[in-house]
Design a protein around this motif. Sequence first.
Motif, PDB file in Angstrom:
ATOM      1  N   PRO A 180     -12.650 -15.978   3.043  1.00 30.86           N
ATOM      2  CA  PRO A 180     -13.646 -14.905   3.004  1.00 30.86           C
ATOM      3  C   PRO A 180     -14.260 -14.579   4.358  1.00 30.86           C
ATOM      4  CG  PRO A 180     -14.532 -16.940   2.064  1.00 30.86           C
ATOM      5  CD  PRO A 180     -13.073 -17.169   2.291  1.00 30.86           C
ATOM      6  N   ASP A 181     -14.164 -15.498   5.316  1.00 40.34           N
ATOM      7  CA  ASP A 181     -14.701 -15.220   6.647  1.00 40.34           C
ATOM      8  C   ASP A 181     -13.839 -14.219   7.415  1.00 40.34           C
ATOM      9  OD1 ASP A 181     -16.810 -17.007   6.306  1.00 40.34           O
ATOM     10  OD2 ASP A 181     -15.633 -18.702   7.053  1.00 40.34           O
ATOM     11  N   GLU A 182     -12.578 -14.108   7.031  1.00 39.84           N
ATOM     12  CA  GLU A 182     -11.659 -13.244   7.766  1.00 39.84           C
ATOM     13  C   GLU A 182     -11.071 -12.121   6.922  1.00 39.84           C
ATOM     14  OE1 GLU A 182      -8.879 -15.055  10.523  1.00 39.84           O
ATOM     15  OE2 GLU A 182      -9.684 -17.025  10.045  1.00 39.84           O
ATOM     16  N   VAL A 183     -10.940 -12.353   5.635  1.00 40.90           N
ATOM     17  CA  VAL A 183     -10.196 -11.422   4.779  1.00 40.90           C
ATOM     18  C   VAL A 183     -11.063 -10.961   3.610  1.00 40.90           C
ATOM     19  CG1 VAL A 183      -8.174 -11.134   3.301  1.00 40.90           C
ATOM     20  CG2 VAL A 183      -8.003 -12.486   5.407  1.00 40.90           C
ATOM     21  N   GLU A 184     -11.157  -9.653   3.463  1.00 43.74           N
ATOM     22  CA  GLU A 184     -11.909  -9.054   2.358  1.00 43.74           C
ATOM     23  C   GLU A 184     -11.040  -8.902   1.113  1.00 43.74           C
ATOM     24  OE1 GLU A 184     -15.491  -7.627   0.875  1.00 43.74           O
ATOM     25  OE2 GLU A 184     -15.120  -8.264   2.935  1.00 43.74           O
ATOM     26  N   GLU A 185      -9.759  -8.592   1.338  1.00 42.93           N
ATOM     27  CA  GLU A 185      -8.860  -8.323   0.211  1.00 42.93           C
ATOM     28  C   GLU A 185      -7.421  -8.572   0.640  1.00 42.93           C
ATOM     29  OE1 GLU A 185      -7.454  -4.481  -2.546  1.00 42.93           O
ATOM     30  OE2 GLU A 185      -9.154  -4.295  -1.173  1.00 42.93           O
ATOM     31  N   ILE A 186      -6.603  -9.023  -0.301  1.00 43.35           N
ATOM     32  CA  ILE A 186      -5.156  -9.168  -0.093  1.00 43.35           C
ATOM     33  C   ILE A 186      -4.471  -8.238  -1.097  1.00 43.35           C
ATOM     34  CG2 ILE A 186      -3.198 -10.755  -0.034  1.00 43.35           C
ATOM     35  CD1 ILE A 186      -5.296 -13.053   0.107  1.00 43.35           C
ATOM     36  N   PHE A 187      -3.506  -7.454  -0.631  1.00 40.45           N
ATOM     37  CA  PHE A 187      -2.810  -6.568  -1.558  1.00 40.45           C
ATOM     38  C   PHE A 187      -1.365  -6.381  -1.118  1.00 40.45           C
ATOM     39  CE2 PHE A 187      -4.573  -3.866   1.715  1.00 40.45           C
ATOM     40  CZ  PHE A 187      -3.633  -2.872   1.928  1.00 40.45           C
ATOM     41  N   THR A 188      -0.517  -6.004  -2.059  1.00 42.01           N
ATOM     42  CA  THR A 188       0.883  -5.751  -1.767  1.00 42.01           C
ATOM     43  C   THR A 188       1.189  -4.278  -2.013  1.00 42.01           C
ATOM     44  OG1 THR A 188       1.604  -6.304  -4.018  1.00 42.01           O
ATOM     45  CG2 THR A 188       1.564  -8.093  -2.401  1.00 42.01           C
ATOM     46  N   VAL A 189       2.157  -3.757  -1.256  1.00 45.43           N
ATOM     47  CA  VAL A 189       2.597  -2.371  -1.405  1.00 45.43           C
ATOM     48  C   VAL A 189       4.115  -2.371  -1.583  1.00 45.43           C
ATOM     49  CG1 VAL A 189       2.650  -0.056  -0.415  1.00 45.43           C
ATOM     50  CG2 VAL A 189       0.745  -1.604   0.134  1.00 45.43           C
ATOM     51  N   PRO A 190       4.622  -1.843  -2.685  1.00 50.26           N
ATOM     52  CA  PRO A 190       6.068  -1.786  -2.860  1.00 50.26           C
ATOM     53  C   PRO A 190       6.741  -0.994  -1.734  1.00 50.26           C
ATOM     54  CG  PRO A 190       4.948  -1.327  -4.943  1.00 50.26           C
ATOM     55  CD  PRO A 190       3.897  -1.342  -3.869  1.00 50.26           C
ATOM     56  N   ILE A 191       7.900  -1.465  -1.304  1.00 50.56           N
ATOM     57  CA  ILE A 191       8.663  -0.758  -0.283  1.00 50.56           C
ATOM     58  C   ILE A 191       8.920   0.682  -0.710  1.00 50.56           C
ATOM     59  CG2 ILE A 191      10.897  -0.651   0.909  1.00 50.56           C
ATOM     60  CD1 ILE A 191       9.281  -2.894   2.000  1.00 50.56           C
ATOM     61  N   SER A 192       9.185   0.882  -1.989  1.00 51.89           N
ATOM     62  CA  SER A 192       9.451   2.230  -2.493  1.00 51.89           C
ATOM     63  C   SER A 192       8.256   3.150  -2.301  1.00 51.89           C
ATOM     64  CB  SER A 192       9.845   2.180  -3.971  1.00 51.89           C
ATOM     65  OG  SER A 192       8.830   1.561  -4.751  1.00 51.89           O
ATOM     66  N   ASP A 193       7.037   2.624  -2.445  1.00 50.83           N
ATOM     67  CA  ASP A 193       5.832   3.429  -2.226  1.00 50.83           C
ATOM     68  C   ASP A 193       5.675   3.805  -0.759  1.00 50.83           C
ATOM     69  OD1 ASP A 193       5.435   3.045  -4.912  1.00 50.83           O
ATOM     70  OD2 ASP A 193       3.446   2.120  -4.721  1.00 50.83           O
ATOM     71  N   LEU A 194       6.016   2.887   0.137  1.00 46.09           N
ATOM     72  CA  LEU A 194       5.924   3.163   1.568  1.00 46.09           C
ATOM     73  C   LEU A 194       6.920   4.236   1.994  1.00 46.09           C
ATOM     74  CD1 LEU A 194       5.551  -0.509   2.842  1.00 46.09           C
ATOM     75  CD2 LEU A 194       3.786   1.254   2.946  1.00 46.09           C
ATOM     76  N   CYS A 195       7.952   4.441   1.190  1.00 44.86           N
ATOM     77  CA  CYS A 195       8.955   5.468   1.486  1.00 44.86           C
ATOM     78  C   CYS A 195       8.603   6.830   0.893  1.00 44.86           C
ATOM     79  CB  CYS A 195      10.313   5.028   0.965  1.00 44.86           C
ATOM     80  SG  CYS A 195      10.999   3.604   1.831  1.00 44.86           S
ATOM     81  N   ASP A 196       7.528   6.902   0.149  1.00 49.82           N
ATOM     82  CA  ASP A 196       7.122   8.165  -0.482  1.00 49.82           C
ATOM     83  C   ASP A 196       6.606   9.126   0.591  1.00 49.82           C
ATOM     84  OD1 ASP A 196       6.086  10.241  -1.954  1.00 49.82           O
ATOM     85  OD2 ASP A 196       4.690   9.011  -3.114  1.00 49.82           O
ATOM     86  N   ARG A 197       7.321  10.208   0.817  1.00 49.18           N
ATOM     87  CA  ARG A 197       6.960  11.173   1.859  1.00 49.18           C
ATOM     88  C   ARG A 197       5.565  11.760   1.648  1.00 49.18           C
ATOM     89  NH1 ARG A 197      11.101  13.851   4.749  1.00 49.18           N
ATOM     90  NH2 ARG A 197      10.119  15.877   4.345  1.00 49.18           N
ATOM     91  N   ASN A 198       5.133  11.838   0.401  1.00 52.71           N
ATOM     92  CA  ASN A 198       3.815  12.411   0.105  1.00 52.71           C
ATOM     93  C   ASN A 198       2.676  11.501   0.547  1.00 52.71           C
ATOM     94  OD1 ASN A 198       4.804  14.792  -1.151  1.00 52.71           O
ATOM     95  ND2 ASN A 198       5.235  13.612  -3.009  1.00 52.71           N
ATOM     96  N   SER A 199       2.988  10.237   0.832  1.00 54.63           N
ATOM     97  CA  SER A 199       1.951   9.289   1.269  1.00 54.63           C
ATOM     98  C   SER A 199       1.886   9.164   2.783  1.00 54.63           C
ATOM     99  CB  SER A 199       2.208   7.907   0.654  1.00 54.63           C
ATOM    100  OG  SER A 199       3.327   7.285   1.269  1.00 54.63           O
ATOM    101  N   HIS A 200       2.698   9.931   3.496  1.00 49.99           N
ATOM    102  CA  HIS A 200       2.796   9.799   4.950  1.00 49.99           C
ATOM    103  C   HIS A 200       1.856  10.763   5.675  1.00 49.99           C
ATOM    104  CE1 HIS A 200       7.197   8.220   4.473  1.00 49.99           C
ATOM    105  NE2 HIS A 200       6.290   7.372   4.035  1.00 49.99           N
ATOM    106  N   GLY A 201       1.388  10.321   6.840  1.00 45.84           N
ATOM    107  CA  GLY A 201       0.583  11.158   7.716  1.00 45.84           C
ATOM    108  C   GLY A 201       0.668  10.624   9.133  1.00 45.84           C
TER     109      GLY A 201
END
Length: 218
Positions: A138-159
């Motif tokens: 808790p001193d260093e990290v507020e949250e841990i989360f995972t993101v599917p590779i397929s979601d990272l490839c979604d063009r609509n999520s890019h900027g």
Amino acid sequence: MSFTPQKLLSNAVREKCLSTLKELPSYFGKDPKPSLHAAVLVPLCVNNSEVCLLYTLRSSNLNSHSGQISFPGGKLDNNETVYEAAVRETEEEIGINCSEIDIWGKMPQVQGREGAILITPVVGLIKDFDVKKLHRNPDEVEEIFTVPISDLCDRNSHGNFEFNNFFLPVYLHKKHKIWGITGLITHMFLQSLLPEKLYDFNFYNKKYTLDELMPSKL
């Protein structure tokens, strides 16, 4: 090729990814090459039958980059290798022991945004991933989360975000914005892991300002 663990985590894809990573350039700014060195783990894992990347949300109490998305990592201790630093910091931040990480290899160095530090990303697979095994510091990290590779490839999520005439990728995932050095490392890795037909990115989809990307202060 598909996004299944059987395909993405096969020996053939792993070897091709590592071969491509070796051909990528290092990213240095205009400042002199810094003397401080750090390493981060780029943690692959399988969560809910999907190949994912794991990220952390840095604690708002930290002095630097508070409230921003990052990979587990930190500065090298004396005589420590980048591999040792990456797994040590991962255990300190999220509770995953080095014995649970299958190290693939390292990526080219990236110079930190302030120009004072060189960061070496280390790619590793968290074996037998289970969210119940994660123990957030808790001193260093507020949250841990995972993101599917397929979601990272979604063009609509890019900027993109422009910094010193250099366009940095931005990825949206639910409430999170993955950008800066972490976004750049994510992009470098995905380019090396995936064929173009799967990773057909579109970072000019939306341009972000710094105010839109920086976390709100409560």
